[in-house]
Design a protein around this motif. Structure first.
Motif, PDB file in Angstrom:
ATOM      1  N   THR A 161     -25.246 -19.740   6.655  1.00  0.00           N
ATOM      2  CA  THR A 161     -25.483 -21.010   5.980  1.00  0.00           C
ATOM      3  C   THR A 161     -26.824 -21.632   6.358  1.00  0.00           C
ATOM      4  N   ASP A 162     -27.405 -21.183   7.487  1.00  0.00           N
ATOM      5  CA  ASP A 162     -28.725 -21.701   7.898  1.00  0.00           C
ATOM      6  C   ASP A 162     -29.378 -20.664   8.805  1.00  0.00           C
ATOM      7  N   PHE A 163     -30.687 -20.426   8.603  1.00  0.00           N
ATOM      8  CA  PHE A 163     -31.420 -19.453   9.418  1.00  0.00           C
ATOM      9  C   PHE A 163     -32.803 -20.031   9.702  1.00  0.00           C
ATOM     10  N   GLN A 164     -33.145 -20.167  10.985  1.00  0.00           N
ATOM     11  CA  GLN A 164     -34.429 -20.759  11.372  1.00  0.00           C
ATOM     12  C   GLN A 164     -35.122 -19.880  12.409  1.00  0.00           C
ATOM     13  N   ALA A 165     -36.396 -19.542  12.139  1.00  0.00           N
ATOM     14  CA  ALA A 165     -37.199 -18.838  13.136  1.00  0.00           C
ATOM     15  C   ALA A 165     -37.645 -19.829  14.199  1.00  0.00           C
ATOM     16  N   MET A 166     -37.559 -19.426  15.497  1.00  0.00           N
ATOM     17  CA  MET A 166     -37.909 -20.333  16.603  1.00  0.00           C
ATOM     18  C   MET A 166     -39.166 -19.885  17.336  1.00  0.00           C
ATOM     19  N   GLY A 167     -39.645 -18.699  17.044  1.00  0.00           N
ATOM     20  CA  GLY A 167     -40.825 -18.174  17.709  1.00  0.00           C
ATOM     21  C   GLY A 167     -41.324 -16.958  16.961  1.00  0.00           C
ATOM     22  N   THR A 168     -42.241 -16.241  17.597  1.00  0.00           N
ATOM     23  CA  THR A 168     -42.820 -15.063  16.961  1.00  0.00           C
ATOM     24  C   THR A 168     -42.135 -13.810  17.476  1.00  0.00           C
ATOM     25  N   SER A 169     -41.629 -13.008  16.544  1.00  0.00           N
ATOM     26  CA  SER A 169     -40.983 -11.752  16.910  1.00  0.00           C
ATOM     27  C   SER A 169     -41.945 -10.614  16.628  1.00  0.00           C
ATOM     28  N   VAL A 170     -42.096  -9.712  17.608  1.00  0.00           N
ATOM     29  CA  VAL A 170     -43.002  -8.579  17.430  1.00  0.00           C
ATOM     30  C   VAL A 170     -42.500  -7.690  16.296  1.00  0.00           C
ATOM     31  N   VAL A 171     -41.209  -7.403  16.310  1.00  0.00           N
ATOM     32  CA  VAL A 171     -40.585  -6.642  15.229  1.00  0.00           C
ATOM     33  C   VAL A 171     -40.059  -7.655  14.212  1.00  0.00           C
ATOM     34  N   PRO A 172     -40.350  -7.478  12.920  1.00  0.00           N
ATOM     35  CA  PRO A 172     -39.839  -8.433  11.927  1.00  0.00           C
ATOM     36  C   PRO A 172     -38.331  -8.639  12.097  1.00  0.00           C
ATOM     37  N   LEU A 173     -37.898  -9.907  11.950  1.00  0.00           N
ATOM     38  CA  LEU A 173     -36.494 -10.241  12.198  1.00  0.00           C
ATOM     39  C   LEU A 173     -35.541  -9.451  11.297  1.00  0.00           C
ATOM     40  N   LYS A 174     -35.942  -9.229  10.058  1.00  0.00           N
ATOM     41  CA  LYS A 174     -35.062  -8.472   9.153  1.00  0.00           C
ATOM     42  C   LYS A 174     -34.867  -7.046   9.649  1.00  0.00           C
ATOM     43  N   ASP A 175     -35.899  -6.465  10.301  1.00  0.00           N
ATOM     44  CA  ASP A 175     -35.763  -5.123  10.843  1.00  0.00           C
ATOM     45  C   ASP A 175     -34.916  -5.121  12.107  1.00  0.00           C
ATOM     46  N   VAL A 176     -35.025  -6.188  12.897  1.00  0.00           N
ATOM     47  CA  VAL A 176     -34.177  -6.321  14.084  1.00  0.00           C
ATOM     48  C   VAL A 176     -32.709  -6.369  13.670  1.00  0.00           C
ATOM     49  N   ILE A 177     -32.420  -7.223  12.675  1.00  0.00           N
ATOM     50  CA  ILE A 177     -31.036  -7.345  12.194  1.00  0.00           C
ATOM     51  C   ILE A 177     -30.549  -6.027  11.626  1.00  0.00           C
ATOM     52  N   HIS A 178     -31.379  -5.399  10.798  1.00  0.00           N
ATOM     53  CA  HIS A 178     -30.970  -4.159  10.135  1.00  0.00           C
ATOM     54  C   HIS A 178     -30.642  -3.070  11.150  1.00  0.00           C
ATOM     55  N   ASN A 179     -31.467  -2.883  12.169  1.00  0.00           N
ATOM     56  CA  ASN A 179     -31.293  -1.772  13.102  1.00  0.00           C
ATOM     57  C   ASN A 179     -30.224  -2.034  14.157  1.00  0.00           C
ATOM     58  N   LEU A 180     -30.015  -3.296  14.533  1.00  0.00           N
ATOM     59  CA  LEU A 180     -28.992  -3.583  15.530  1.00  0.00           C
ATOM     60  C   LEU A 180     -27.596  -3.707  14.920  1.00  0.00           C
ATOM     61  N   GLU A 181     -27.527  -4.224  13.710  1.00  0.00           N
ATOM     62  CA  GLU A 181     -26.215  -4.483  13.114  1.00  0.00           C
ATOM     63  C   GLU A 181     -25.746  -3.387  12.162  1.00  0.00           C
ATOM     64  N   VAL A 182     -26.540  -2.343  11.981  1.00  0.00           N
ATOM     65  CA  VAL A 182     -26.229  -1.347  10.956  1.00  0.00           C
ATOM     66  C   VAL A 182     -24.875  -0.678  11.191  1.00  0.00           C
ATOM     67  N   ARG A 183     -24.465  -0.520  12.456  1.00  0.00           N
ATOM     68  CA  ARG A 183     -23.208   0.167  12.752  1.00  0.00           C
ATOM     69  C   ARG A 183     -22.044  -0.785  13.001  1.00  0.00           C
ATOM     70  N   SER A 184     -22.312  -2.063  13.069  1.00  0.00           N
ATOM     71  CA  SER A 184     -21.261  -3.021  13.420  1.00  0.00           C
ATOM     72  C   SER A 184     -20.480  -3.472  12.185  1.00  0.00           C
ATOM     73  N   ARG A 185     -19.164  -3.662  12.374  1.00  0.00           N
ATOM     74  CA  ARG A 185     -18.301  -4.175  11.308  1.00  0.00           C
ATOM     75  C   ARG A 185     -17.818  -5.588  11.626  1.00  0.00           C
ATOM     76  N   HIS A 186     -18.381  -6.202  12.641  1.00  0.00           N
ATOM     77  CA  HIS A 186     -17.997  -7.578  12.979  1.00  0.00           C
ATOM     78  C   HIS A 186     -18.371  -8.506  11.820  1.00  0.00           C
ATOM     79  N   PRO A 187     -17.548  -9.515  11.515  1.00  0.00           N
ATOM     80  CA  PRO A 187     -17.847 -10.422  10.390  1.00  0.00           C
ATOM     81  C   PRO A 187     -19.220 -11.069  10.463  1.00  0.00           C
ATOM     82  N   VAL A 188     -19.695 -11.397  11.686  1.00  0.00           N
ATOM     83  CA  VAL A 188     -21.032 -11.991  11.808  1.00  0.00           C
ATOM     84  C   VAL A 188     -22.094 -10.958  11.439  1.00  0.00           C
ATOM     85  N   ALA A 189     -21.875  -9.703  11.865  1.00  0.00           N
ATOM     86  CA  ALA A 189     -22.814  -8.638  11.512  1.00  0.00           C
ATOM     87  C   ALA A 189     -22.845  -8.424  10.004  1.00  0.00           C
TER      88      ALA A 189
END
Length: 782
Positions: free
Chosen positions: A517-545
């Protein structure tokens, strides 16, 4: 807005498939892409052309391709329970298919024998979404189910009692024979009656009169038997029903016609009486068929059970049907499966979706030693449980017992027709007696008897008997076309009496799944945030993932190697990407221990919920939210649909919901979970929404096959306008009968006039029903 190529749902954001064939074709999810590929590989691209050019019978949901096996369908015991042999030596099984919605589905399902060996035929009942599959000697139902699932139709085997089905078929054929005889006889009688009314006399008159009697006898005996049977049953039970005056009129009219034939009088009532029998049989038959369009309660066990489950046998897990589970069995529950029995966790840790049982929107963590309950969904990790309670001893079983007790204690609604016919019958008998004694004083016995019989015939409740079934038949058919299954015609009368609507939150007002419902960047990420989410959550079935993956869907992501990946139950996921340690936990994303983004997740309100709630309020109805979720969550949802906090009731258990419902006259309960079942059963009208559990469907009076609250407004309009038409029809019928009584008392009606005007009232009611009302006509056009 783009719509999905396969299911026509709005694709926000759209997903695009790979390859030339799928280039620039939008899809709403990976499931729809998978099914599109299957259809393309099988050479069934014509499916989409047929779908585009055909009417949509039911709204379709996006494809959900769960990892499911169907090997249990080949088990000997399962085949004994769910399949049956026919006279041709073939084995037959019926499946309910999720996702059936148009003629293209019919075309595709019935092509099954062309691409699956061993299948003799595949016939789809489009209205019920039930397919009947016949297999030869070497066919396997497991392969049939896998093909349906691969095509995007999740199959559920239906248990069929063949003896009951055969008995029902014989009864329906007998009913159709009665209708056929009545129709043929009525048509011939009408021909002779026209000649008699036109002045045929002498030898021709006597012959035509005799022929009308010959054709009328089977109609007034064999065809009219159901009316006599119902009337006799009502008298034995010391009650009055509409079939009593109908039966009396048929008997009196028949006796009077035979008497006139014996005396050489050409007047009789057989044309009107046989037409009445024919029309009543037709209206009751169609009313019965429309009521049978939905699935029976016994068909719906699959809504809270997985299709199969793995049971430990001799050191390994073997696939079985949930009906075979016994106490102390050890089961393996895979991610995405529903837990089929109450038990205790032996090994593993996972998150469970308890929303259908408790109304709680957030997942609940369980580990070894924790109790788990039937009807909850395992979300992300494998569990091994030991069964403690099954069937009626489980938590769901106890809830169902409370629901069934509520059915026994619920007062039976008295049908409007029977209420009217009670007074109508007594009044007609009284007036016939008064007229008899009045004429007896002025004339002889024969004259008095004939006058009283004429009154009984001319006041035959033709229009009264047709007024309700014709209108209910039209209403139930309209509801079915709108994706609304009403279990019986008396529910329509109850719907028109609704004063307050109580709505469950999870899965009814909301989508029932978490979203960002809300997403805010708080600093600079070396790896784009969308790539961080994609690679860390790709195998998870948790509702937040799943919520995070849905949030970045549609944007381009890069697959990067993750070192030391770890998913910690109850905490989150972590791993090293391009030399930096990333964590996603507590609704934040961390880079080397420093937060670089924060987000919020919540169960989101359906897009149409606020408008639907406003529409219900504008109709003068009270609207409240009932939920087992936390106070702050329920109040947030209430604010989004513009309901005051006083009408947002939270942290209510099943019993508390039920007590509140019982204290509120004219209550409607709308829900989908097992925690709503008792309230649905005790409400004046219970409405189970799309995706509801079996226990809720059994308790409810109405089932909505499409998600959301929009159908509820249509349902209430349909009910109130239908009752308006019925009242109008009853007024027309009673006005006709009142005028007939006055004319009979003053001697203005002869047998000939009575025979002519009797069908006029029935025709008036038929035209009134077909005309409907302005609001009903809008629904018919929808």
């Amino acid at each position: 807005m783009e719509t999905c190529t396969h299911c026509d749902e709005i694709a926000l954001p759209a997903v695009y498939g790979d390859g030339d064939e799928m280039h620039a074709r939008p899809f709403c999810c990976e499931g729809c892409i998978a099914v599109y590929n299957v259809l393309h590989l099988k050479g069934f691209e014509a499916y989409y052309d047929i779908k585009k050019n055909s009417a949509i019978f039911k709204r379709r949901s996006p494809v959900e391709l769960r990892p499911t096996r169907f090997d249990f369908l080949d088990d000997v015991e399962v085949r004994k329970e769910f399949s049956y042999a026919n006279s041709d030596g073939l084995t037959t099984m019926e499946f309910y298919l999720e996702g059936i919605h148009c003629l293209a589905c019919l075309w595709l399902i019935e092509k099954l024998p062309e691409f699956l060996s061993g299948v003799y035929s595949s016939k789809l009942d489009l209205e019920r979404s039930v397919v009947t599959v016949e297999l030869g000697e070497h066919g396997k139902f497991s392969l049939v189910a896998k093909e349906f699932h691969q095509l995007g139709y999740r199959p559920h085997p239906l248990k069929r009692n063949q003896d009951v089905a055969n008995l029902k078929t014989r009864e329906e054929r007998a009913f159709l024979v009665r209708i056929g005889i009545a129709g043929a006889a009525t048509g011939n009688i009408m021909i002779y009656a026209v000649s008699l009314y036109a002045g045929a006399d002498g030898g021709f008159g006597q012959l035509f009169n005799l022929l009308t009697v010959v054709f009328a006898v089977p109609v007034l005996t064999y065809c009219a038997y159901p009316f006599y049977h119902n009337a006799w049953s009502a008298l034995r039970n010391k009650t009055l029903s509409i079939d009593i005056p109908i039966s009396l009129s048929l008997i009196v009219g028949g006796v009077m016609g035979l008497t006139n034939l014996w005396l050489g009088v050409l007047d009789n009532y057989f044309d009107s009486l046989t037409a009445l029998v024919f029309l009543l049989l037709m209206s009751r038959y169609f009313l019965q068929k429309i009521q049978e369009k939905g699935l029976s309660a016994t068909d719906l066990h699959f809504f809270y059970q997985s299709d199969s489950v793995l049971r430990e046998e001799r050191g390994e897990f073997r696939e079985i049907h949930p009906r075979s589970i016994k106490s102390d069995d050890v089961l393996q529950i895979l991610p995405g499966q529903f837990i089929p029995a109450d038990g205790i966790v032996l090994r593993g840790a996972s998150n469970l979706n308890n929303s259908l049982l408790t109304g709680e929107s957030l997942p609940v963590k369980v580990t070894a030693g924790d109790s788990v309950f039937s009807g909850t969904e395992n979300l992300d990790q494998e569990l091994v449980i030991k069964v403690q309670n099954v069937a009626e001893d489980s938590r769901i079983g106890r809830l169902l017992k409370n629901v069934e007790n509520g059915w026994v204690n619920r007062s039976k609604i008295i049908n409007l027709t029977n209420r009217v016919s009670k007074y109508f019958t007594l009044t007609v008998f009284l007036l016939a007696g008064i007229l008899f004694f009045k004429l007896l004083q002025a004339h002889d016995f024969r004259h008095a008897f004939e006058g009283a019989l004429t009154l009984l015939i001319v006041t035959c409740p033709c229009a009264l008997a047709l007024a309700v079934p014709l209108t209910f038949t039209r209403a139930l058919a309209t509801a079915a076309e709108q994706g609304i299954i009403i279990k019986s015609d008396e529910v329509i009368e109850k719907l028109a009496e609704v004063k307050h609507v109580f709505i469950d939150k999870t899965g009814t007002i909301t989508l029932g799944k978490l979203a960002i419902t809300d997403f805010q960047a708080m600093g600079t990420s070396v790896v784009p945030l969308k790539d961080v989410i994609h690679n860390l959550e790709v195998r998870s079935r948790h509702p937040v993932a799943l919520a995070l993956k849905a949030f970045i869907k549609g944007s381009e992501q890069s697959s990067l190697p993750v070192v030391e990946y770890r998913e910690t139950l109850g905490t989150g996921v972590s791993g090293t990407i391009e030399g930096h340690f990333y964590e996603i936990k507590k609704e934040r994303i961390f880079q080397d221990g420093v937060p670089v983004a924060e987000f919020q997740v919540a169960d989101t309100v359906r897009p149409d919920s606020a408008g639907s709630v406003a529409a219900l309020t504008q109709r003068g109805l009270g609207v409240s939210i009932l939920s087992g979720d936390r106070v702050e969550v329920v109040e947030r949802i209430a604010a989004q649909v513009s309901l005051p906090m006083t009408q947002a009731l939270a942290e209510l258990g099943p019993e508390a919901k039920s007590e509140l419902i019982k204290k509120t006259p004219g209550s409607m309960m709308i829900g989908d979970g097992a925690n709503d079942a008792i309230a649905l059963g005790n409400a004046h009208v219970g409405v189970a929404v799309h995706g509801a559990m079996d226990i809720s469907l059994r308790a409810a009076d109405v089932y909505l096959t499409t998600p959301g609250l929009v159908p509820v407004e249509k349902l209430l309009i349909l009910a109130s306008e239908t009752m308006r038409v019925i009242r109008r029809n009853l007024v027309l019928s009673l006005c006709y009968n009142s005028l007939s009584v006055l004319a009979a008392f003053h001697g203005y009606i002869s047998p000939l006039v009575a025979a002519i005007i009797m069908p006029v009232s029935s025709l008036t009611v038929l035209l009134s029903t077909l005309a409907g009302t302005k609001k009903l006509r809008r629904l018919w056009k929808y």
